[in-house]
Design a protein around this motif. Structure first.
Motif, short mmCIF file in Angstrom:
data_model
loop_
_atom_site.label_atom_id
_atom_site.label_comp_id
_atom_site.label_asym_id
_atom_site.label_seq_id
_atom_site.Cartn_x
_atom_site.Cartn_y
_atom_site.Cartn_z
N LEU A 113 9.08 20.92 -18.56
CA LEU A 113 8.68 20.92 -17.15
C LEU A 113 9.89 20.58 -16.30
N ARG A 114 9.72 20.76 -15.00
CA ARG A 114 10.78 20.43 -14.06
C ARG A 114 10.17 19.65 -12.90
N THR A 115 10.78 18.53 -12.56
CA THR A 115 10.30 17.72 -11.44
C THR A 115 11.04 18.11 -10.16
N LEU A 116 10.52 17.65 -9.04
CA LEU A 116 11.18 17.95 -7.76
C LEU A 116 12.58 17.36 -7.70
N THR A 117 12.74 16.14 -8.19
CA THR A 117 14.05 15.50 -8.13
C THR A 117 15.07 16.25 -8.99
N ALA A 118 14.66 16.62 -10.21
CA ALA A 118 15.56 17.38 -11.07
C ALA A 118 15.83 18.77 -10.50
N HIS A 119 14.83 19.36 -9.88
CA HIS A 119 14.99 20.68 -9.26
C HIS A 119 16.04 20.63 -8.16
N ILE A 120 15.98 19.61 -7.32
CA ILE A 120 16.97 19.48 -6.24
C ILE A 120 18.36 19.32 -6.83
N ALA A 121 18.50 18.49 -7.85
CA ALA A 121 19.82 18.27 -8.45
C ALA A 121 20.37 19.55 -9.08
N LEU A 122 19.53 20.32 -9.75
CA LEU A 122 19.99 21.54 -10.40
C LEU A 122 20.43 22.60 -9.39
N VAL A 123 19.65 22.80 -8.35
CA VAL A 123 19.99 23.84 -7.38
C VAL A 123 21.21 23.45 -6.56
N VAL A 124 21.30 22.19 -6.15
CA VAL A 124 22.46 21.74 -5.38
C VAL A 124 23.74 21.90 -6.19
N ALA A 125 23.64 21.69 -7.52
CA ALA A 125 24.83 21.78 -8.36
C ALA A 125 25.30 23.21 -8.57
#
Length: 290
Positions: free
Chosen positions: A240-252
């Motif tokens: 699964l993917r959480t909102l916090t991890a999603h933000i970190a992945l896309v920003v990177a």
């Protein structure tokens, strides 16, 4: 000169109050500024005809689909499951420390819990990648990077926070009922069951709310262990993917596309979720439980 002392004392008392009031105003202004920033940058996405794409179940940036609902569900599932493990453990630890367990073991246990608060989150994640993930991979099918791995480690991460909140509540209640319990002749376990736990329901509810907020806002554990698949998990062994991890992945990986712009809506949702957690704490503190 003596009659002037009360005036001087009142002036000295006003200074801390003024400083605290100023700090509260600055904090409120900063929180409002963050909300205004997120709302302003989210508005083009929310009002530009992309709201339907944003509130969908598919994250396919190349196809123009930026659905964040799987990440919302992933955040709630992970935080809820972590608290389902951490909260009973925290309650058991506090009951053990406050008289239900032997004194020789209570102090080392509580010292260990306090020490856990100083361990960096990345250490929990790194150790789990090399120890926990292979165990899950060997016991079940899949890569091991799953909802189960992230939930177990996140429960360990949240545990000290919940323990310390409950412990503070137990200490306050036991200080009030200790004499009455001794007069009646209650054993420590009876005192805990009949007096401390019923009178601590407000603190127990606050610990649950704050622990859930802590689990909901963590980034590193879901980023390192949950597998980061942008889909709704069907079982504990799925990624699964959480909102916090999603933000970190896309920003990177991106900073100019529509996918990047959708992150402000994710941040706004997290901000509102945190606001709801704090309102929940205020609601619990402002009313009598039971």
């Amino acid at each position: 000169m003596r009659p002037k002392e009360p005036c001087d004392r009142r002036g000295a008392d006003r200074l801390p109050s003024a400083l605290l009031c100023g700090a509260a105003c600055v904090s409120a202004a900063l929180v409002f500024s963050i909300f205004a920033f997120l709302a302003a940058f989210s508005w083009p996405v929310l009002s530009g005809g992309q709201l339907g794409s944003l509130l969908s179940w598919h994250w396919r940036p190349l196809a123009g689909e930026f659905g964040i609902l799987p990440m919302v569900v992933g955040s709630l599932c992970l935080a809820g499951s972590a608290m389902a493990v951490a909260y009973p453990l925290a309650l058991g630890v506090c009951c053990f420390v406050h008289g239900c367990g032997p004194a020789w073991a209570a102090r080392p246990l509580f010292v260990s819990i306090r020490f856990m608060t100083s361990v960096p989150t990345v250490v929990y994640g790194l150790v789990s990648v090399f120890l926990l993930v292979p165990v899950i991979r060997g016991a079940f099918s899949g890569s091991g990077f799953s909802w189960l791995a992230a939930a177990l480690v996140l429960a360990v991460l949240v545990l000290p926070t919940v323990v310390l909140i409950i412990d503070t509540q137990f200490q306050a209640v036991r200080a009030e009922v200790r004499v009455a319990a001794a007069a009646v002749g209650l054993a420590p376990s009876q005192e805990m069951r009949h007096l401390v736990l019923p009178l601590s329901r407000r603190g127990l509810a606050i610990a649950a709310v704050l622990g859930f907020g802590r689990a909901l806002g963590d980034t590193l554990i879901p980023l390192m262990l949950a597998g980061n698949a942008p889909r709704v998990p069907g079982s504990l062994l799925d990624s699964l993917r959480t909102l916090t991890a999603h933000i970190a992945l896309v920003v990177a990986t991106d900073s100019h596309s529509a996918a990047y712009n959708s992150l402000f809506a994710c941040g706004l949702i997290l901000f509102l979720a945190t606001l709801c957690v704090n309102l929940g704490v205020l609601s619990v503190r402002g009313r009598r439980l039971g």
